[in-house]
Motif scaffolding. Structure first.
Motif, PDB file in Angstrom:
ATOM      1  N   GLU A 292       0.399   0.752  -2.656  1.00 55.86           N
ATOM      2  CA  GLU A 292       0.385  -0.580  -3.314  1.00 55.86           C
ATOM      3  C   GLU A 292       1.276  -1.513  -2.120  1.00 55.86           C
ATOM      4  O   GLU A 292       0.815  -2.795  -2.364  1.00 55.86           O
ATOM      5  N   ALA A 293       2.180  -1.075  -1.359  1.00 54.48           N
ATOM      6  CA  ALA A 293       2.822  -2.038  -0.891  1.00 54.48           C
ATOM      7  C   ALA A 293       2.109  -2.593   0.473  1.00 54.48           C
ATOM      8  O   ALA A 293       2.207  -3.561   0.887  1.00 54.48           O
ATOM      9  N   VAL A 294       1.264  -1.609   1.077  1.00 54.52           N
ATOM     10  CA  VAL A 294       0.732  -2.034   2.457  1.00 54.52           C
ATOM     11  C   VAL A 294      -0.160  -2.874   2.267  1.00 54.52           C
ATOM     12  O   VAL A 294      -0.633  -3.870   2.912  1.00 54.52           O
TER      13      VAL A 294
ATOM     14  N   ILE B  14      -7.222   5.599   5.304  1.00 58.43           N
ATOM     15  CA  ILE B  14      -8.514   5.406   5.216  1.00 58.43           C
ATOM     16  C   ILE B  14      -8.955   4.024   5.407  1.00 58.43           C
ATOM     17  O   ILE B  14      -8.572   3.268   4.426  1.00 58.43           O
ATOM     18  N   LEU B  15      -9.418   3.454   6.383  1.00 53.13           N
ATOM     19  CA  LEU B  15      -9.657   2.053   6.558  1.00 53.13           C
ATOM     20  C   LEU B  15     -11.247   1.937   6.402  1.00 53.13           C
ATOM     21  O   LEU B  15     -12.012   2.467   6.934  1.00 53.13           O
ATOM     22  N   ASN B  16     -11.293   0.387   6.276  1.00 52.47           N
ATOM     23  CA  ASN B  16     -12.853  -0.111   6.298  1.00 52.47           C
ATOM     24  C   ASN B  16     -12.873  -1.469   7.022  1.00 52.47           C
ATOM     25  O   ASN B  16     -13.155  -2.631   6.319  1.00 52.47           O
TER      26      ASN B  16
ATOM     27  N   ASN C   1      -5.506  -5.304   4.021  1.00 56.57           N
ATOM     28  CA  ASN C   1      -5.553  -5.912   2.654  1.00 56.57           C
ATOM     29  C   ASN C   1      -6.570  -4.846   1.568  1.00 56.57           C
ATOM     30  O   ASN C   1      -6.863  -3.893   2.011  1.00 56.57           O
ATOM     31  N   SER C   2      -6.934  -5.681   0.794  1.00 54.37           N
ATOM     32  CA  SER C   2      -7.442  -4.913  -0.343  1.00 54.37           C
ATOM     33  C   SER C   2      -9.074  -4.371   0.059  1.00 54.37           C
ATOM     34  O   SER C   2      -9.558  -3.549  -0.534  1.00 54.37           O
ATOM     35  N   SER C   3      -9.546  -5.254   1.104  1.00 54.58           N
ATOM     36  CA  SER C   3     -10.856  -4.995   1.415  1.00 54.58           C
ATOM     37  C   SER C   3     -10.970  -3.908   2.469  1.00 54.58           C
ATOM     38  O   SER C   3     -12.094  -3.385   2.730  1.00 54.58           O
TER      39      SER C   3
END
Length: 789
Positions: A310-312, A230-232, A8-10
């Motif tokens: 954008e899609a993922v 790149i993930l958080n 998601n966006s976060s």
């Protein structure tokens, strides 16, 4: 409820491409979005003496500063790095430039490009690295050992049809075991997907370049490329998020990139084009936003990375279009999302807010099925139907535009699929086989064109879903009014469904209105506004039946104690004579210690008896008299059963004091007497009990004195019942007077586990609904039911 961890966006910050060149080394090619901010940046150590920092601290301090290598004193006055917008270029007093696109996630790209180019040992493997709070995941692809991306010549291979692609592999069928049915990872309509196998497709990729040069003689300038996510994530969700993105997105995208690279050197050529634009932007001091717009318009590789991001992050299907000299390579990937939930998300769970509006049901929970049933999923055909999420005409037009070999069969499937018709019913027709029905259903479900629901029926009960997204009710009411102008307003209709739940047919004004009302119900199910209220059952054992089973168990124990040879064949053998007279089984009324003492006494007595019978042993007159009584060689046969059993044992060579033998024999006699009295008391106590008597309604026979100490007992899963629970079920079955009900009881009790809806028994057993409910009603005396979704 465990909410699946999805991007998601976060927690999904961006995607980047890094390559390794044979001469110049690694290079950070491109990243999207243009600015990836630092997350929980490491505290600055500028106030710390550099002599106190070890090598690791110095490295982390250098790569954690956006302007590493340029102290604040060398910047122009009035420039604050903390407030830098990362769009403009900065220039130090010494003349060096700080370029905005050379810092990603708070780290200089010259450091990241070295970290993100792993050695060949990581070729085609998951590569995951943690950088402070960030986590990067990728699937590096290295050039073959001969340094040539293109493979050797292979036989020409035609483009596989949909039915061929559905055979397996990453682009074929993928199986989900979180309580859902298998899914078909085929193409969505209007999206052309080539088979991204390791071998390239197409005559151009097979025969080599058109100039006639041997591709093996021309080494590639790129030795590796690595698409990095790149993930958080939260600390406890890192592994699950990385695995999800890796298996569903990264590997499949890399397969498309590798195919294009092997076919036309696509990744290397696009990378050179992007690097040239960045070098020109650096010279011209082009703003980051302007430069990135130019790159996205020029490079289909960069544009595909934007589409992926954008899609993922929005949890949608990512459709890639890679423009190669040989033609457009298209590929679609997605992370399968649940279309239903077994429970309601918590009201304060922010991460679960995106799950609002999903259909809430336990109909798709197969955790309690045994492996034999899971391996054979044909039972799903009977209990599920297909509910299209889009208009039927729109889906058919998309299929016709696709022009696949299986188009006609899929169009026929769409026309036959109704939310009131099960897959089993469609597969029995002349047009499609059961295997085709299941395959096409999996196709539409996986690509979010439909969901699988239990067949809608007018006699079932439906209520407003507790997981419905009420914030969209005003807009949905307008759509409802346009679709069904003569129907009651949507808020009123939903309120009426839940105020007094009853079979859905009672909401229709007449029988002629039922087809229209079933269409309205399908519309409500499609939007997650309603869910089915189902009935679940457990078997309840009333005290009367418990008493009957306990009474019979006790009677059998007494009977077996009187005649143990009738039930214990191991007690007698061909070599040993069978004892006559009264004998008691120590396992019935005694403990293990007493039985062991008895065996030791018998062994000791036999040892002493054998020693007395030897002629060379001296003996007194009393001993001789006792030997006449106890010795097996005496002319008079023993009359006591215990003595007969002792005399039948083989002699032991070990000698024993005769006084001890007499004491042991007396002890054995006392034990036998004690057991005999215990058995007699137990039998007398059982005889005084009231004999069980069956009544017509055992649920109402709770006040009898002999049942006061018993409480109703619930069997949680009748299918797995063993021991006394299985005896309870058999006793209940004998109570049914109707032969049809008595025969159906062992068949039906597998559904009495609190997880199988009784509304689907008729579908599973191929019975008419009225007939199935008549049988269940006849069994209701011994069932306790609950109702939920």
């Amino acid at each position: 409820m465990a909410v699946p961890v999805l991007p998601n966006s976060s927690n999904f910050l961006g995607v980047a491409l890094v390559i390794n060149r044979s001469r110049d080394g690694p290079r950070f090619v491109f990243h999207y979005p243009p600015h990836i901010p630092a997350v929980d940046a490491r505290p600055s150590s500028r106030g710390t003496d550099s002599d106190d920092l070890d090598d690791d601290d110095a490295l982390m301090d250098r790569i954690s500063n956006p302007a590493a290598g340029a102290s604040s004193g060398s910047l122009p006055k009035g420039v604050d790095l903390a407030n830098w917008n990362h769009d403009d270029h900065l220039e130090t007093e010494s003349g060096s430039q700080i370029v905005p696109w050379e810092h990603v996630g708070g780290f200089p790209t010259r450091d990241l490009e070295s970290i993100l180019t792993p050695p060949r040992a990581y070729d085609k493997k998951l590569f995951s690295v943690s950088l402070d709070q960030l986590c990067v995941a990728s699937y590096p692809i290295c050039v073959p050992e001969n340094g040539v991306w293109k493979k050797k010549k292979r036989q020409p291979k035609s483009r596989p049809s949909l039915s061929t692609r559905a055979g397996g592999g990453d682009d074929g069928i993928g199986t989900s075991r979180n309580g859902d049915s298998p899914v078909l990872a085929a193409n969505i309509p209007q999206i052309e997907t080539h088979d991204m196998a390791d071998e390239p497709l197409g005559q151009e990729a097979i025969d080599g370049p058109e100039d006639g040069t041997n591709p093996e003689e021309k080494k590639s300038g790129m030795t590796m490329f690595n698409l990095v996510f790149i993930l958080n994530p939260n600390k406890h969700e890192t592994k699950e998020l990385v695995d999800t993105v890796y298996f569903h997105i990264i590997r499949k995208i890399i397969k498309a990139y590798k195919y294009a690279q092997q076919r036309s050197d696509f990744v290397w050529k696009e990378s050179k084009r992007i690097l040239q634009l960045k070098d020109k932007g650096r010279e011209d001091k082009t703003r980051l936003s302007v430069l990135w717009r130019q790159i996205l318009e020029t490079s289909s590789l960069a544009s595909s990375m934007q589409d992926i991001y954008e899609a993922v992050r929005a949890n949608k299907i990512a459709a890639l279009q890679l423009e190669t000299p040989e033609g457009t390579v298209t590929h679609s990937v997605q992370i399968p999302v649940p279309f239903h939930l077994p429970d309601i998300p918590a009201a304060d769970d922010v991460e679960a807010e995106g799950l609002r509006g999903l259909w809430v049901t336990t109909a798709n929970n197969f955790a309690d099925l045994d492996m034999a049933t899971i391996d054979d999923l044909s039972f799903l055909d009977k209990t599920f139907a297909l509910l299209l999420l889009y208009d039927e005409k729109k889906i058919i037009s998309e299929l016709q535009a696709d022009g696949d070999d299986a188009t006609n069969a899929m169009i026929e499937f769409v026309r036959l699929s109704k939310p009131t018709t099960s897959f089993h019913s469609i597969g029995q027709g002349p047009s499609l086989s059961p295997a085709q029905v299941r395959k096409y259903a999996q196709h539409f479900i996986f690509w979010r064109r439909a969901i699988a629901i239990p067949p809608l029926h007018a006699r079932d009960v439906y209520i407003m879903s507790p997981n419905s997204k009420t914030s969209t009710l005003p807009l949905a009411s307008q759509t409802w009014a346009k679709a069904f102008p003569l129907a009651p307003p949507l808020p009123n209709f939903l309120a009426e469904l839940s105020t007094a739940p009853r079979p859905y047919k009672f909401f229709a004004p007449s029988k002629n209105h039922r087809p229209q009302y079933l269409q309205m119900l399908a519309w409500l199910m499609r939007g997650g506004w309603v869910t089915q209220l189902c009935t679940f059952a457990y078997v309840v054992v009333w005290p009367e039946i418990q008493y009957e089973v306990d009474y019979q168990i006790e009677a059998d124990e007494i009977k077996n104690a009187k005649n143990p040879s009738a039930t214990d064949d191991s007690a007698s053998s061909p070599e040993a004579p069978t004892s006559q007279g009264s004998s008691f089984n120590g396992s019935d009324f005694g403990d293990a210690d007493e039985e062991a003492d008895r065996e030791r006494a018998s062994s000791a007595a036999q040892g002493s008896f054998a020693s007395k019978s030897r002629p060379s042993s001296p003996a007194s007159k009393a001993d001789e008299d006792e030997s006449l009584i106890l010795s097996p060689s005496a002319s008079a046969a023993p009359t006591d059963p215990l003595e007969r059993s002792v005399s039948s044992l083989p002699p032991l060579p070990e000698a024993r004091n005769p006084n001890e033998s007499i004491a042991e024999a007396a002890r054995l006699t006392r034990l036998a007497d004690r057991r005999s009295r215990a058995h007699a008391e137990h039998a007398a106590q059982h005889a005084r009990k009231r004999a069980p008597a069956a009544t017509d309604h055992p649920s109402q026979n709770l006040e009898a004195a002999h049942l006061a100490h018993l409480a109703p007992y619930i069997i949680l899963d009748a299918k797995k019942a063993t021991g006394k629970e299985s005896m309870y079920l058999s006793a209940i079955g004998r109570r049914f007077k109707d032969a049809r009900v008595r025969a159906s009881w062992p068949v039906f009790w597998k559904y009495f586990n609190g997880h199988s809806a009784l509304e689907r028994v008729c579908l599973m057993e191929d019975l008419k609904r009225k007939e199935a409910w008549a049988l269940l009603t006849a069994m209701s005396e011994h069932l306790i039911t609950v109702r939920h979704w």
